[in-house]
Design a protein around this motif. Structure first.
Motif, PDB file in Angstrom:
ATOM      1  N   SER A   1       0.852  -1.194   0.000  1.00 12.93           N
ATOM      2  CA  SER A   1       0.000   0.000   0.000  1.00 12.93           C
ATOM      3  C   SER A   1       0.885   1.240   0.000  1.00 12.93           C
ATOM      4  N   ALA A   2       0.422   2.291  -0.661  1.00 10.33           N
ATOM      5  CA  ALA A   2       1.178   3.548  -0.680  1.00 10.33           C
ATOM      6  C   ALA A   2       1.337   4.080   0.738  1.00 10.33           C
ATOM      7  N   MET A   3       0.260   3.969   1.524  1.00 12.27           N
ATOM      8  CA  MET A   3       0.321   4.443   2.903  1.00 12.27           C
ATOM      9  C   MET A   3       1.365   3.674   3.704  1.00 12.27           C
ATOM     10  N   GLY A   4       1.376   2.357   3.545  1.00 11.60           N
ATOM     11  CA  GLY A   4       2.346   1.533   4.247  1.00 11.60           C
ATOM     12  C   GLY A   4       3.773   1.898   3.886  1.00 11.60           C
ATOM     13  N   LYS A   5       4.018   2.109   2.598  1.00  7.70           N
ATOM     14  CA  LYS A   5       5.370   2.464   2.146  1.00  7.70           C
ATOM     15  C   LYS A   5       5.784   3.832   2.681  1.00  7.70           C
ATOM     16  N   ALA A   6       4.845   4.771   2.728  1.00  6.01           N
ATOM     17  CA  ALA A   6       5.147   6.101   3.275  1.00  6.01           C
ATOM     18  C   ALA A   6       5.517   5.996   4.755  1.00  6.01           C
ATOM     19  N   LEU A   7       4.810   5.124   5.494  1.00  7.36           N
ATOM     20  CA  LEU A   7       5.092   4.940   6.920  1.00  7.36           C
ATOM     21  C   LEU A   7       6.449   4.276   7.155  1.00  7.36           C
ATOM     22  N   LEU A   8       6.885   3.456   6.204  1.00 13.77           N
ATOM     23  CA  LEU A   8       8.168   2.762   6.327  1.00 13.77           C
ATOM     24  C   LEU A   8       9.334   3.582   5.774  1.00 13.77           C
ATOM     25  N   SER A   9       9.023   4.697   5.124  1.00 12.15           N
ATOM     26  CA  SER A   9      10.020   5.396   4.310  1.00 12.15           C
ATOM     27  C   SER A   9      11.222   5.942   5.074  1.00 12.15           C
ATOM     28  N   ASN A  10      11.077   6.206   6.369  1.00 10.38           N
ATOM     29  CA  ASN A  10      12.197   6.761   7.145  1.00 10.38           C
ATOM     30  C   ASN A  10      13.005   5.678   7.868  1.00 10.38           C
ATOM     31  N   MET A  11      12.559   4.439   7.743  1.00  6.40           N
ATOM     32  CA  MET A  11      13.232   3.351   8.451  1.00  6.40           C
ATOM     33  C   MET A  11      14.460   2.870   7.689  1.00  6.40           C
TER      34      MET A  11
ATOM     35  N   ASN B   1       0.175   1.065  -7.212  1.00  9.28           N
ATOM     36  CA  ASN B   1      -0.413   0.963  -8.548  1.00  9.28           C
ATOM     37  C   ASN B   1      -1.127  -0.379  -8.686  1.00  9.28           C
ATOM     38  N   GLU B   2      -2.367  -0.428  -8.176  1.00  8.88           N
ATOM     39  CA  GLU B   2      -3.172  -1.657  -8.178  1.00  8.88           C
ATOM     40  C   GLU B   2      -2.450  -2.812  -7.475  1.00  8.88           C
ATOM     41  N   GLU B   3      -1.727  -2.505  -6.395  1.00  7.41           N
ATOM     42  CA  GLU B   3      -1.024  -3.550  -5.649  1.00  7.41           C
ATOM     43  C   GLU B   3      -1.906  -4.178  -4.580  1.00  7.41           C
ATOM     44  N   LEU B   4      -2.845  -3.390  -4.063  1.00  4.60           N
ATOM     45  CA  LEU B   4      -3.719  -3.880  -2.986  1.00  4.60           C
ATOM     46  C   LEU B   4      -5.104  -4.243  -3.506  1.00  4.60           C
ATOM     47  N   GLU B   5      -5.646  -3.394  -4.380  1.00  8.74           N
ATOM     48  CA  GLU B   5      -6.959  -3.655  -4.964  1.00  8.74           C
ATOM     49  C   GLU B   5      -6.904  -3.446  -6.472  1.00  8.74           C
ATOM     50  N   PRO B   6      -7.454  -4.358  -7.260  1.00 10.39           N
ATOM     51  CA  PRO B   6      -7.488  -4.159  -8.706  1.00 10.39           C
ATOM     52  C   PRO B   6      -8.284  -2.895  -9.045  1.00 10.39           C
ATOM     53  N   GLY B   7      -7.747  -2.100  -9.963  1.00  7.20           N
ATOM     54  CA  GLY B   7      -8.458  -0.905 -10.407  1.00  7.20           C
ATOM     55  C   GLY B   7      -8.284   0.305  -9.522  1.00  7.20           C
ATOM     56  N   LEU B   8      -7.469   0.188  -8.466  1.00  3.19           N
ATOM     57  CA  LEU B   8      -7.312   1.303  -7.524  1.00  3.19           C
ATOM     58  C   LEU B   8      -5.862   1.790  -7.465  1.00  3.19           C
ATOM     59  N   ILE B   9      -5.704   3.106  -7.611  1.00  4.17           N
ATOM     60  CA  ILE B   9      -4.398   3.764  -7.508  1.00  4.17           C
ATOM     61  C   ILE B   9      -4.373   4.560  -6.201  1.00  4.17           C
ATOM     62  N   CYS B  10      -3.229   4.586  -5.542  1.00  2.00           N
ATOM     63  CA  CYS B  10      -3.097   5.376  -4.316  1.00  2.00           C
ATOM     64  C   CYS B  10      -1.733   6.056  -4.290  1.00  2.00           C
ATOM     65  N   ILE B  11      -1.715   7.307  -3.843  1.00  5.96           N
ATOM     66  CA  ILE B  11      -0.474   8.061  -3.660  1.00  5.96           C
ATOM     67  C   ILE B  11      -0.456   8.542  -2.215  1.00  5.96           C
ATOM     68  N   ALA B  12       0.695   8.399  -1.553  1.00  7.89           N
ATOM     69  CA  ALA B  12       0.778   8.776  -0.133  1.00  7.89           C
ATOM     70  C   ALA B  12       2.096   9.475   0.178  1.00  7.89           C
ATOM     71  N   VAL B  13       2.054  10.316   1.196  1.00  9.84           N
ATOM     72  CA  VAL B  13       3.272  10.993   1.673  1.00  9.84           C
ATOM     73  C   VAL B  13       3.346  10.844   3.190  1.00  9.84           C
ATOM     74  N   PRO B  14       4.563  10.835   3.741  1.00  9.38           N
ATOM     75  CA  PRO B  14       4.691  10.762   5.198  1.00  9.38           C
ATOM     76  C   PRO B  14       4.345  12.089   5.864  1.00  9.38           C
ATOM     77  N   VAL B  15       3.850  12.017   7.083  1.00 12.93           N
ATOM     78  CA  VAL B  15       3.618  13.189   7.927  1.00 12.93           C
ATOM     79  C   VAL B  15       4.588  13.074   9.100  1.00 12.93           C
ATOM     80  N   CYS B  16       5.377  14.122   9.324  1.00 11.28           N
ATOM     81  CA  CYS B  16       6.421  14.071  10.361  1.00 11.28           C
ATOM     82  C   CYS B  16       6.061  14.946  11.555  1.00 11.28           C
ATOM     83  N   ASN B  17       6.609  14.591  12.715  1.00  8.27           N
ATOM     84  CA  ASN B  17       6.432  15.431  13.893  1.00  8.27           C
ATOM     85  C   ASN B  17       7.520  16.495  13.943  1.00  8.27           C
TER      86      ASN B  17
END
Length: 253
Positions: free
Chosen positions: A142-152, A196-212
Motif C-alpha cells: 500500500s502507498a500508505m504503508g510504504k510512506a510509513l516505512l520510508s524513514n526506516m 499501482n493496483e497492488e492492494l486492490e485491482p483498479g485502484l491507484i493510491c499516492i501517499a506521503v509521510p507526515v512528520c512530527n
C-alpha cells in the motif's frame, strides 16, 4: 476459579499502577520505603518492581536500593497526545484536500505490522471504496504503508515485517521483502509512495509521510482513486497537494 483468577489479575494491575504513581511522586524511592507507603510486603513490591524493570518502565540506580521511572511512560503519553493532536490538526486539511481533488483522502498510522486508517474523507464521486476508519491494510503493498516505512533503515523494515506473510492481492503485489526494499529506496528519493493496483485491482493510491517536530514519521496522508480517473497530470497535482498539506500539518504539530 475463573472469578478468583480475574480478581488476582485486577489486583495485580492495580498494584502496578499504584507503584508507578508512587514513583512518579518522588524522584527515587527505596524498596523499604515503597513497601511501607503502599502497605505491600517487601517481597511483593520487589517482584512487581523487577517485572516493571524487565519491560523498561522502571530502572534501578546503580547497585543502590533506589528505583526510578524511565522515560517509557513519557514516550507513551507523548504518542497518545500526538495522535489526539494529530486528528484535530488534520481534519480540516483533509477536507480541503478531498474537496480540491474530489477523491478519497485517508490518514493512517503504523500499528503493529499494518497501517491503520485513523480518518477518511470520502470521494465526491459515487464510487464506494472498501475503506473506513479503523481498518488495517498491509504495509508492503500500500502507498500508505510504504510512506510509513520510508524513514526506516533496511534492518528496521526487515524487523518490522519479519512475521508478515506476503499475500498476493493482485498481479502487482510485492511478493517478497527484496522487491519492497527496492521500492522504498525510490520512495525515499522522491518523497512520495505509490500503490499501482497492488492492494486492490483498479485502484491507484499516492501517499506521503507526515512528520512530527523532530522529523520522525508519525503518520501518512493519501489520495485514492480508480485507474480510469488517473493520469500523469493529475498525479503531479496530487503529489504537490499532498506534500504541501503534509508540510502544513507537520509545521502545526
Amino acid at each position: 476459579m475463573d472469578n478468583l483468577i480475574q480478581q488476582d489479575l485486577v489486583s495485580s494491575v492495580q498494584k502496578v499502577f499504584t507503584i508507578l504513581q508512587a514513583l512518579g511522586e518522588r524522584n527515587e524511592s527505596g524498596l523499604s520505603e515503597l513497601s511501607k507507603r503502599l502497605k505491600m510486603s517487601k517481597a511483593s513490591t520487589y517482584r512487581f518492581l523487577q517485572t516493571m524493570k524487565s519491560i523498561g518502565f522502571v530502572d534501578q540506580k546503580g547497585d543502590a536500593d533506589k528505583y526510578v521511572l524511565t522515560l517509557k511512560l513519557f514516550e507513551l503519553g507523548s504518542k497518545a497526545r500526538e495522535y489526539t493532536n494529530l486528528f484535530d490538526v488534520v481534519k480540516d486539511d483533509m477536507q480541503e484536500l478531498a474537496e480540491a481533488t474530489k477523491e478519497a483522502v485517508h490518514l493512517g498510522v503504523l500499528y503493529e505490522h499494518s497501517a491503520l486508517y485513523l480518518h477518511k474523507v470520502d470521494s465526491s464521486y459515487h464510487l464506494e471504496m472498501h475503506s473506513r476508519a479503523g481498518k488495517r491494510i498491509p504495509l508492503y503493498c500500500s502507498a500508505m504503508g510504504k510512506a510509513l516505512l520510508s524513514n526506516m533503515s533496511t534492518n528496521e523494515v526487515i524487523s518490522q515485517l519479519a512475521s508478515v506473510e506476503y499475500i498476493r492481492h493482485t498481479q502487482n503485489t510485492h511478493e517478497n521483502i527484496e522487491l519492497l526494499l527496492k521500492d522504498l529506496r525510490q520512495v525515499k528519493k522522491q518523497r512520495y509512495a505509490e500503490d499501482n493496483e497492488e492492494l486492490e485491482p483498479g485502484l491507484i493510491c499516492i501517499a506521503v509521510p507526515v512528520c512530527n517536530s523532530m522529523g520522525a514519521v508519525i503518520a501518512a496522508l493519501s489520495i485514492s482513486l480508480p485507474v480510469f480517473r488517473f493520469n500523469e497530470e493529475n498525479k503531479s497535482k496530487y503529489i504537490n497537494w499532498l506534500q504541501a498539506t503534509a508540510s502544513n500539518i507537520s509545521n502545526r504539530l
